[in-house]
Structures are given as structure tokens and as C-alpha cells.
Design an enzyme around this catalytic site. Sequence first.
Site, PDB file in Angstrom:
ATOM      1  N   ASP A 262       7.423   5.231  -3.367  1.00 50.83           N
ATOM      2  CA  ASP A 262       7.071   5.438  -1.960  1.00 50.83           C
ATOM      3  C   ASP A 262       8.330   5.602  -1.111  1.00 50.83           C
ATOM      4  OD1 ASP A 262       4.403   5.024  -2.706  1.00 50.83           O
ATOM      5  OD2 ASP A 262       4.572   2.865  -2.393  1.00 50.83           O
TER       6      ASP A 262
ATOM      7  N   ASP B  84       8.662  -4.264  -0.956  1.00 49.07           N
ATOM      8  CA  ASP B  84       8.446  -2.828  -1.126  1.00 49.07           C
ATOM      9  C   ASP B  84       9.377  -1.982  -0.274  1.00 49.07           C
ATOM     10  OD1 ASP B  84       6.420  -3.557  -2.780  1.00 49.07           O
ATOM     11  OD2 ASP B  84       4.786  -2.805  -1.537  1.00 49.07           O
TER      12      ASP B  84
ATOM     13  N   GLY C  38       0.848  -1.190   0.000  1.00 48.27           N
ATOM     14  CA  GLY C  38       0.000   0.000   0.000  1.00 48.27           C
ATOM     15  C   GLY C  38       0.878   1.232   0.000  1.00 48.27           C
ATOM     16  N   ALA C  39       0.568   2.200  -0.844  1.00 49.34           N
ATOM     17  CA  ALA C  39       1.444   3.366  -1.003  1.00 49.34           C
ATOM     18  C   ALA C  39       1.679   4.104   0.309  1.00 49.34           C
ATOM     19  CB  ALA C  39       0.860   4.312  -2.049  1.00 49.34           C
TER      20      ALA C  39
ATOM     21  N   ASN D 250       0.338   9.645  -7.255  1.00 47.22           N
ATOM     22  CA  ASN D 250       0.147   8.196  -7.389  1.00 47.22           C
ATOM     23  C   ASN D 250      -0.936   7.858  -8.417  1.00 47.22           C
ATOM     24  OD1 ASN D 250       1.781   6.223  -5.929  1.00 47.22           O
ATOM     25  ND2 ASN D 250       1.212   7.355  -4.088  1.00 47.22           N
TER      26      ASN D 250
END
Length: 340
Positions: A267, A303, A45-46, A178
Site C-alpha cells: 500500500d 502500516d 485496510g488497504a 490485492n
Amino acid sequence: MAYVGTEPAVHNPQVVCLGETMAVLLPGHPGPAESVEEFRVGVGGAESNVACGLAGHGITTAWVSRVGDDGFGLRIISELTARGVDVSAVTIDHVRPTGLYLKETHPHSRMRYYRTGSAASALGPDTFTDPVFNQLLSGARLLHLSGITPALSDSCLGLIRALLAAPRRGRTVSFDLNWRPALWHDRDPAVLLELGNAADLLLLGADEAEAAFGLSSHAAIRAAFPAPATVVVKDSEHQVTVLRADGSTVSEPALVVEVVEPTGAGDGFAAGYLAATLRGLDQRSRLRLGHLTAATALITHGDHGVPPSPELTAALLAASPDEWAATRVTCAGIHSPALP
């Protein structure tokens, strides 16, 4: 619904990040999804990526969202907690599920999202009725949002508008565009112009600006977003430029990186830039810490990367332009003439 915590963590987070985080199914081996027999469960999730990145830099941070009352939701909460992120204002939804996406690697890498009707899509202005959220927000120096959330539902758009309209009381609001075209196919993306202009700090990619709004130059981007004090434009893997309100600019080239997986780099850049901003560093150092944090994400399969030591980071932020240009980031480490 129920809240994860009834009291904010005692450290009074400096940053609040708000947005959806989903479970992700990562294939155990390359190939079309129908041929993959095993998947590994991850989290993506960003806004939570930024929260984790900030926490990795020692910035106390809270993440606010909704998750389903299911194993995926509990996994998200557990992973963010393990990374040092405050989740006390996360809501557990007993009706709606946690969002999910599947990563495919054949014939090329792509994501398939299953988020319609997710718990996070039910976020709305009633978030302000949560005393834990209000206490977190009132003590935060920075609120971080993204253009993903307002695309999820009308109630999510209402929440983002309410957050941007709320009294700042010395708090900075950052907004990362985004751009996700699939989320806007039946919604008007022009609302992102409104939302971006309501922020103090706007981050976006040059490719995003052109795809979403047809803006093909820095001047056009600044003309479309005149209100933020600072607009940070990421020109792919080449450089990032800060466009100030007074018309001045600062640019810094990206590092040369041995890329393993591109997911999370944007991110990571945001986390590094925001961490340096909160520390009061100059714009060049903010850009460099952004590039460095993005690079650590690029050399991992997940991530999130592992930030370099404070000593190594300080040396790279102080490097000469030639030393910075000669720096290489690989899976084996960071190689730079600026390092002893």
C-alpha cells in the site's frame, strides 16, 4: 445508518479511496494467541493505508467506506482524521459491526479475519445516492480501488462495477489487485480480470498474477490486462516494472531495506507511485517514490511510515542508478551517496 459528515471538507480532495478498513488486535508479545494476555488495538485496510500514505505526501485525500456504530469504527474514523484524511462520506452502520482481524506471531506471522457481515460488506451501488460522496468524486483527479472490495459481497461487487463504469470526466481510476485467496474461496476470481481491465492504472504483484490467474510472465500479464494505459508489476522485493500500452517498459530496482514488519509495504508503494503520478513526474521517479514510501513502511511496526523530507526525497529521485543501488534504508535512517 448515518454519515460522519454532511458536507465535504473544504479542500476538495484530489483523491478518493474506497474500501473496507478494520480494527486490528496486535499481540503484546510473541506467542500463540491463546497465551497472549494483552493486545494493542490498531487500524488496517488497504485503501485507507493508501489514503494515509497519499496524505503523508501532501496529496489531499478522502476515504469512503462504512463502519459499525462501535468503538472500533469510531477509532478508525479518529485515526484517519488525525492523519489528514477526509472522512466526510463515511457511513456509520447502526446494525452491522466494524470488521476485525487478529495478528498471530507464533509459530509465524499470520492474520485471522472476522469480517463476515461487517458494515463495509454492505457497501453497494446506493453509495451514489449520497450527495457528499458524489461531490467528492466529481472533484477528484483520481479514484483508487482494490480487488478486496468486490470479494466482500455481491453488493460490494456491484458498487465497484458501477464506479468503474461511471463517466470519468478526466478522472483516473487506479485498481490494486490485492489478491486475498481466502476471500475468493466461494467466489469466482475471474471477475478481477474484468475489473482490472476497466481501470486506467492497474497495480499487481507478479506472485499475485501467477496465484490468481496462472500468469507467469510480464507478457502474459499484459495480454490478460490489455485495456489499462499502465500496468505496474511488483516483482516481490526485487524490482517493479511499468508495462505501457505501447509495449514499452520501465523498471526500477527496490531499495535495500532493514525490514521490521512487511505489512503495509504494498500500500505504501501504491501511495508513493500515485502521489508522483499526480505530480506529473516521469515513470522512473514514480517508481522510486513508490519504493521509498514502501521502505518507510517496512521499517516500522505499523502500516504507515514517515515520509522523508522533501529535500531528501528530491535528492533520491534524482540519484544516479549507482547511487540508488547503494542506498540503504534502516531504522536509523536513510544512507545514500546521493545525500549530502
